[in-house]
Design an enzyme around this catalytic site. Structure first.
Site, PDB file in Angstrom:
ATOM      1  N   GLU A  47      -2.122   0.474  13.686  1.00  0.00           N
ATOM      2  CA  GLU A  47      -3.298   0.856  12.901  1.00  0.00           C
ATOM      3  C   GLU A  47      -4.581   0.635  13.689  1.00  0.00           C
ATOM      4  O   GLU A  47      -5.494   1.456  13.662  1.00  0.00           O
ATOM      5  CB  GLU A  47      -3.339   0.038  11.612  1.00  0.00           C
ATOM      6  CG  GLU A  47      -4.547   0.330  10.723  1.00  0.00           C
ATOM      7  CD  GLU A  47      -4.514  -0.456   9.436  1.00  0.00           C
ATOM      8  OE1 GLU A  47      -5.179  -0.038   8.469  1.00  0.00           O
ATOM      9  OE2 GLU A  47      -3.817  -1.501   9.373  1.00  0.00           O
ATOM     10  N   GLU A  99       0.840  -1.197   0.000  1.00  0.00           N
ATOM     11  CA  GLU A  99       0.000   0.000   0.000  1.00  0.00           C
ATOM     12  C   GLU A  99       0.873   1.245   0.000  1.00  0.00           C
ATOM     13  O   GLU A  99       1.085   1.868  -1.025  1.00  0.00           O
ATOM     14  CB  GLU A  99      -0.934  -0.029   1.223  1.00  0.00           C
ATOM     15  CG  GLU A  99      -1.986   1.054   1.223  1.00  0.00           C
ATOM     16  CD  GLU A  99      -3.016   0.827   2.315  1.00  0.00           C
ATOM     17  OE1 GLU A  99      -3.961   1.602   2.374  1.00  0.00           O
ATOM     18  OE2 GLU A  99      -2.879  -0.110   3.117  1.00  0.00           O
TER      19      GLU A  99
END
Length: 545
Positions: free
Chosen positions: A389, A114
């Site tokens: 996260e 990502e």
């Protein structure tokens, strides 16, 4: 072959499932001459904590391997420390998370397939980032990219630079993410005094707010895709309704108001008087529609979540007569979850700020010092060296959250750093670039000392406090051509000394009348050492519902 991983599993095995399709491997073919060779990748980088070595000729020696931290050239400017070692580790995690992700663009994570410039992450973290390092040029460049990727209708993509996966899927224009177009330019102006970037980005800022207005109905932004309070506290099979789900439309309305307020302020700074009138009227309509749609006559919100009350209070969505009770509802909600936060990406940055602002600093400290999931210190107790996260990227039994979206280096929740600097240490900007600033620490949490230091455009500033019994010492540094207001937590001017002199005998210092338990003292450039008697304020206990 060198393989990279963030964590080891509970058995000590190399774990890469959370990297998804990223192989995170570097393979080298040796010359075979028997001579020493120095190997270093030039066309990639990796987010990792552990290294696995396969097919190495001979016995690997740790001293033969060097990990190089790679990030954009941003001078370190700010520091924070306190008497609690776990909070100091949290601060270290925040700083390393920033370094690991600020490489040309503010990526969300540096390790998996990502590494994108997600706007929401950058927006919530920008003020914390600007304290840790001089991000002015870094963000100014990235904001140019944002404007270049902005659609003709004003839509801001979720990632900048934009990527093909957003095309044709209406994956643009979400509250809290696309608001990076307005929030970050204003942060740069406030923290660095950067009027130029504010002026350059003004057309982009204006286009984004117009995008929202064009999609609103009856002054409500309740259309289109929204992320909402991303990764807020959630339970499986939640029959008791304990998951913290906040209305996406309610969140969107708050951020529309926030961006509109920024436009009003930016127009004032840039002398655009017509726009000032336009945004003043628009802001009044947005807040009126919010009250009409999402607030009961008694002041309860449609979504009974921490994030709903945090955004309502932080963005001044409620009239003053409803704010105190809303803050009490927020504090009660925290108590109802046994002093745990339930906020996600959009509520977390402002949670402790709001509690402190409205008289619940004790609750803010309880949240900060909470060590069980979900909390800021839970990852620290699990050995984290960067910010995660998810609140539970690793579970208490050392198993992992679903690998489809579990990063161990995601800086968004590190936005608590702003509160550490401005409220725990008390160092807060006043006029743009810290030409004026305040030092107003809110003591608590059992801390006996805290320090924040910052290299501003005017020079070095510092605030350090320390307690010993009923005595408080507060040291303040004010750079040349700057002034500060120091708020001493006492209502007795006679107990205050600066250096060896009583405050009332120091002709160079001006003390104002005590307010809210603090004595304000105006100071110019220089170094000051204040001492005073101090006692913690008594705080009424809040019982859970």
């Amino acid at each position: 072959t060198l393989s990279h991983s963030e964590v080891l599993d509970k058995r000590g095995n190399f774990y890469t499932d959370n990297l998804r399709s990223a192989s995170a491997e570097d393979t080298y073919y040796l010359r075979g001459t028997g001579q020493d060779e120095a190997l270093e990748p030039h066309f990639t980088f990796h987010g990792f904590r552990y290294l696995r070595i396969d097919a190495y000729p001979g016995a690997p020696k740790p001293e033969d391997f060097t990990a190089v931290a790679l990030y954009s050239d941003m001078p370190a400017t700010g520091s924070f420390s306190c008497s609690d070692p776990l909070i100091n580790q949290l601060q270290s995690n925040i700083q390393w998370g920033q370094k690991g992700n600020f490489l040309d663009v503010p990526t969300d994570c540096p390790q998996r397939d990502e590494r994108l410039g997600w706007t929401g992450d950058a927006e919530v973290f920008s003020s914390t980032a600007a304290f840790n390092r001089n991000t002015n040029s870094f963000f100014a460049k990235w904001l140019r990219d944002l404007a270049a990727d902005q659609g003709p209708d004003g839509a801001v993509p979720f990632v900048v630079p934009s990527m093909p996966f957003t095309s044709g899927k209406n994956l643009t224009g979400a509250a809290g993410w696309s608001d990076a177009a307005t929030v970050i330019p204003w942060d740069l102006y406030a923290l660095f005094g950067d009027r130029r970037t504010l002026a350059v980005q003004y057309p982009s800022m204006k286009a984004w707010v117009k995008y929202i207005q064009d999609r609103s109905r009856n002054d409500l932004w309740d259309t289109g895709f929204q992320f909402g309070d991303w990764l807020a506290y959630d339970l499986d099979d939640d029959n008791a309704g304990r998951s913290a789900v906040t209305s996406h439309a309610l969140i969107a309305q708050c951020f529309w108001a926030h961006s509109t307020q920024i436009m009003l302020d930016a127009a004032t700074v840039l002398g655009k008087t017509d726009d000032v009138a336009t945004y003043t009227a628009l802001l009044q309509r947005i807040k009126a529609a919010y009250l009409r749609e999402y607030v009961t006559p008694g002041g309860a919100l449609m979504s009974n979540t921490q994030t709903a009350y945090v955004l309502a209070l932080h963005f001044d969505m409620l009239p003053e007569n409803l704010r105190a009770q809303a803050a009490d509802r927020l504090a009660l909600n925290v108590a109802d979850y046994d002093n745990h936060l339930t906020t996600g990406f959009l509520g977390t940055p402002y949670l402790c700020q709001v509690l402190s602002r409205f008289g619940h600093a004790d609750v803010a400290y309880k949240l900060l010092l909470q060590k069980t999931y979900p909390s800021w210190l839970y990852p620290v107790t699990m050995g984290a060296t960067t910010v995660w996260e998810r609140w539970n990227s690793m579970r208490p039994d050392s198993t992992f959250a679903p690998p489809s979206m579990t990063s161990f280096n995601h800086y968004a929740y590190g936005a608590i750093g702003h509160w550490l600097y401005t409220t725990v240490a008390g160092l807060n900007v006043g006029a743009p670039g810290y030409r004026t600033f305040t030092v107003r620490p809110q003591l608590g949490g059992g801390f006996t000392q805290a320090t924040a230091a910052l290299e501003t455009v005017y020079g070095a500033t510092r605030a350090h406090w320390q307690t010993s019994g009923d005595q408080l010492a507060l040291d303040v540094t004010v750079p040349p051509n700057a002034t500060a207001t120091v708020y001493l937590p006492t209502t007795n001017p006679g107990s205050v000394r600066e250096g060896n002199r009583r405050l009332d005998a120091n002709k160079g210092l001006q003390a104002g009348p005590a307010q809210d338990g603090y004595l304000p003292v105006q100071v110019g450039s220089g170094q000051y050492h204040f001492t005073t008697e101090w006692a913690p304020k008594a705080t009424a206990a809040l019982a859970p519902r």
